[in-house]
Design an enzyme around this catalytic site. Structure first.
Site, PDB file in Angstrom:
ATOM      1  N   GLY A 125       1.990  -2.294  63.666  1.00 23.31           N
ATOM      2  CA  GLY A 125       2.019  -3.538  62.905  1.00 23.31           C
ATOM      3  C   GLY A 125       3.181  -4.427  63.291  1.00 23.31           C
ATOM      4  O   GLY A 125       3.219  -5.608  62.948  1.00 23.31           O
TER       5      GLY A 125
ATOM      6  N   ASP B 233       1.949   9.887  60.998  1.00 19.70           N
ATOM      7  CA  ASP B 233       2.042   8.836  62.016  1.00 19.70           C
ATOM      8  C   ASP B 233       3.427   8.805  62.645  1.00 19.70           C
ATOM      9  O   ASP B 233       3.638   8.109  63.639  1.00 19.70           O
ATOM     10  CB  ASP B 233       1.699   7.462  61.415  1.00 19.70           C
ATOM     11  CG  ASP B 233       2.496   7.162  60.170  1.00 19.70           C
ATOM     12  OD1 ASP B 233       2.454   7.981  59.230  1.00 19.70           O
ATOM     13  OD2 ASP B 233       3.169   6.134  60.129  1.00 19.70           O
TER      14      ASP B 233
END
Ligand code: AMP
Ligand code: MG
Length: 486
Positions: A95, A255
């Protein structure tokens, strides 16, 4: 990678390749960094640049490290991934990070070159795609310290400021970090592939990761099982290394666990001062999920998520696949304990193995916890003299006597024991107050000298002759908190 295209060297020493971009389209999306107003170099890692075969003149090129200019041959992309964040599954993706490509070092090793804080991508959701200077310098300091400590980690090549303000609780100077990693493939990348339910894409990712990081697994009759076992092995070793120096990652979401076995994504991480397995630094980790003593358990939990994702590749019959995966997962604990015990023996100067060693180590740790002894300095001080100088507490004196008689049952003389211990017990770790001091000087006063001094000390953590008592002292307040690096 055997199937890589021929490399053409480009200016400044870049040798780009883009093997990741050849994975199925679901794994990545083309995106360019967003230009920033006024790129300024804050810190450039000359030693790392040199080892990568990159020219030192790159230091002058802040525009490149801000993403305003692209190195010829770079092909920027954002990676798709998912992850369990505090045990909740979410679709994620880069992101605020952009992969420029893979650089092939003169050693032949392949490294991801990633800009972190380089603007929005299709995975940014409500985020601004940006990073603040403090957290990026923090990642620089801690990752370089971890490297010097001998622990597999991503590294930091440069930090530039953007001349723009990022808004968090307050306005902060914006920055971009250039991160170097063996790869950015995460447990969450596999969870992403599994969640999409397309076996060919999952298999392509597994084949790619196996080739890139565990090529020996390809020779196995059961390559995906061999791959899973090799990942488990590398994580067991990595987490043992963290435990042995008191490193707390802080946000071990799936993650943030790299398949390469490197430590990755330095957010609210910190080193423990007083020994206590319950130690947590992250301000958002209210239940201690990622406390120091939980890290081995969480690593195994994350590996179970990886194993789940791999099930379709382990066996066509799901029940059989689960059985195979479970058996592999059960090997985490003995592997971890093996590395931890071997490391603890080194920390205590034990060259031989005796059955009572775990009990001897356990008594020391119990005493340390009861007396809130500093983790790093206790082992550092034990390394420097065979006399019982740490405390006059009878429990400690009793332990010390047992340790000395244990040492007397091996042939090595004290000077050899002491040297061995000093090589395994750092004298210098990034003390939280020293890190904060360096970040404050850099962000608030534009003074990088404090950070450079700190980095110089941290570059030689096992050099016990460095005379810097102020870098070795914990701050007495036990309430240090770090805030997630956004
Ligand atoms: P992290 O906590 O840094 O591991 O990030 C978790 C997820 O949030 C990743 O998908 C990041 O890319 C995303 N993220 C974090 N900060 C930002 C930001 N400022 N803008 C957009 N995405 C972000
Ligand atoms: Mg992350």
């Amino acid at each position: 990678m055997p199937d890589s295209t021929p490399l053409s060297p480009s200016p400044a020493g870049w040798r780009w390749d883009h093997s990741y971009s050849k994975l199925p389209a679901a794994f990545h999306t083309r995106v360019d960094p967003t230009s920033v107003r006024e790129p300024k170099m804050v810190i450039f890692n000359e030693a790392l640049a040199k080892s990568l075969g990159l020219e030192a003149e790159l230091r002058e090129n802040a525009a490149l490290f801000a993403g305003n200019e692209l190195a010829p041959g770079a092909q920027p992309l954002a990676q798709a991934y998912a992850g369990h964040q505090y045990a909740n599954f979410t679709m994620l993706g880069d992101g605020r990070a952009i992969l420029l490509g893979e650089h092939i070092a003169p050693s032949g090793e392949r490294f991801d070159i990633q800009l972190k804080g380089s603007g929005p991508t299709q995975f940014s959701r409500r985020g601004d795609g940006r990073a603040a200077l403090g957290p990026m310098l923090r990642e620089y300091i801690i990752s370089e310290a971890m490297h010097a400590l001998g622990i597999p980690t991503t590294r930091s090549l440069a930090v530039v400021t953007t001349g723009e303000t990022v808004y968090r609780e307050r306005g902060l100077p914006g920055a971009v970090l250039t991160r170097i990693a063996a790869s950015h493939i995460r447990v969450g990348t596999f969870e992403y592939a599994a969640a999409r339910n397309e076996k060919p894409a999952l298999q392509a990712l597994a084949d790619y990761t196996l080739q890139r990081h565990y090529p020996e697994a390809a020779n196995s009759e059961t390559p995906y099982l061999a791959f899973l076992e090799a990942v488990i092995e590398r994580q067991a070793k990595l987490i043992a290394q963290w435990q042995l120096i008191g490193f707390i990652h802080g946000v071990m979401n799936t993650d943030n666990m790299a398949l390469s076995g490197e430590t990755i994504d330095y957010g609210p991480c910190a080193f423990m001062d007083a020994f206590d397995p319950r130690t947590v630094f992250s301000s958002i980790d209210r239940h201690g999920r990622y406390a120091y003593g939980q890290q081995p358990h969480i690593a195994q939990w994350n590996l179970a998520r990886l194993a789940e994702a791999l099930l379709p590749l382990l066996h066509d019959d799901e029940a059989k696949a689960i059985e195979i995966a479970n058996e592999a997962l059960h090997s985490f604990e003995p592997r971890f304990k093996h590395y931890w015990l071997a490391g603890m023996r080194s920390k205590l100067g034990l060259f031989t193995e005796e059955n009572y060693d775990p009990a001897l180590i356990g008594s020391l740790l119990d005493w340390m916890q009861q007396t809130k002894a500093d983790f790093t300095n206790t082992f550092r001080d034990l390394s420097s003299t065979s006399s019982a100088t740490l405390s006059d507490d009878p429990a400690y004196l009793d332990w010390h006597q047992r340790w000395q008689s244990r040492l007397s049952r091996q042939p090595q003389p004290w000077n050899e024991v002491s040297e061995h211990m000093q090589r395994h017990n750092p004298a210098f770790i990034p003390r939280n107050h020293k890190v904060e001091e360096a970040l404050a000087a850099a962000s608030e006063k534009n003074d990088l000298s404090v950070m450079h001094q700190l980095l110089a000390v941290l570059a030689r953590p096992y050099d016990h002759s460095q005379d810097h008592p102020e870098y070795a002292q914990p701050l007495s307040s036990g309430s240090y908190r770090t805030f997630c690096g956004t």
